[in-house]
Scaffold this motif. Structure first.
Motif, mmCIF file in Angstrom:
data_model
loop_
_atom_site.group_PDB
_atom_site.id
_atom_site.type_symbol
_atom_site.label_atom_id
_atom_site.label_comp_id
_atom_site.label_asym_id
_atom_site.label_seq_id
_atom_site.Cartn_x
_atom_site.Cartn_y
_atom_site.Cartn_z
ATOM 1 N N TYR A 58 23.601 -8.372 -11.611
ATOM 2 C CA TYR A 58 24.711 -8.227 -10.680
ATOM 3 C C TYR A 58 24.175 -8.286 -9.256
ATOM 4 O O TYR A 58 23.093 -7.777 -8.983
ATOM 5 N N LYS A 64 24.334 -12.203 -2.382
ATOM 6 C CA LYS A 64 24.348 -13.251 -3.410
ATOM 7 C C LYS A 64 23.916 -14.580 -2.816
ATOM 8 O O LYS A 64 24.362 -14.976 -1.748
ATOM 9 N N SER A 105 27.202 -1.232 -10.139
ATOM 10 C CA SER A 105 27.227 -1.164 -8.680
ATOM 11 C C SER A 105 27.537 0.253 -8.199
ATOM 12 O O SER A 105 27.496 0.524 -7.008
#
Length: 123
Positions: A58, A64, A105
């Motif tokens: 993740y 990202k 997260s």
């Protein structure tokens, strides 16, 4: 259980750093590992996590495509390769271990935390 983070330092915008987090006192392969960061005056923020299998990863939207998390079970270490660094990446970076093995997260699911390593990105 000890998590020792290292690799922080000063980098210029657009540069790279590689963080490491060495785990001891745990069966590393059973744990999901995560990276979080906290900038001055801000709340702790999720960066990346990898499940114990290493196959599910993740990332936060803010990193990202620039950061890569990986793990080496032979070395009991999780890494965070940070490329294309931005001044807003400046923070203390903490690694964390989740004994459920799934990662998240949400910081509350992680049982163990390292002391953090400071990353400073200059513009």
């Amino acid at each position: 259980v000890q998590l020792q983070a290292s690799g922080g330092g000063l980098a210029q915008a657009g540069g790279s750093l590689r963080l490491s987090c060495a785990a001891s006192g745990v069966t590393f392969s059973n744990y999901a590992m995560g990276w979080f960061r906290q900038a001055p005056g801000k709340e702790r923020e999720f960066v990346a996590a990898v499940q114990r299998s290493g196959s599910i990863i993740y990332y936060s939207d803010s990193v990202k495509g620039r950061f890569t998390i990986s793990r080496d079970s032979a070395k009991n270490t999780v890494f965070l390769q940070m490329n294309s660094l931005k001044p807003e990446d400046t923070a203390v970076y903490h690694c964390a271990a989740d004994e459920r093995g799934f990662g998240s997260s949400w910081s509350s699911v992680y049982e163990y935390w390292g002391q953090g390593t400071l990353v400073t990105v200059s513009s």
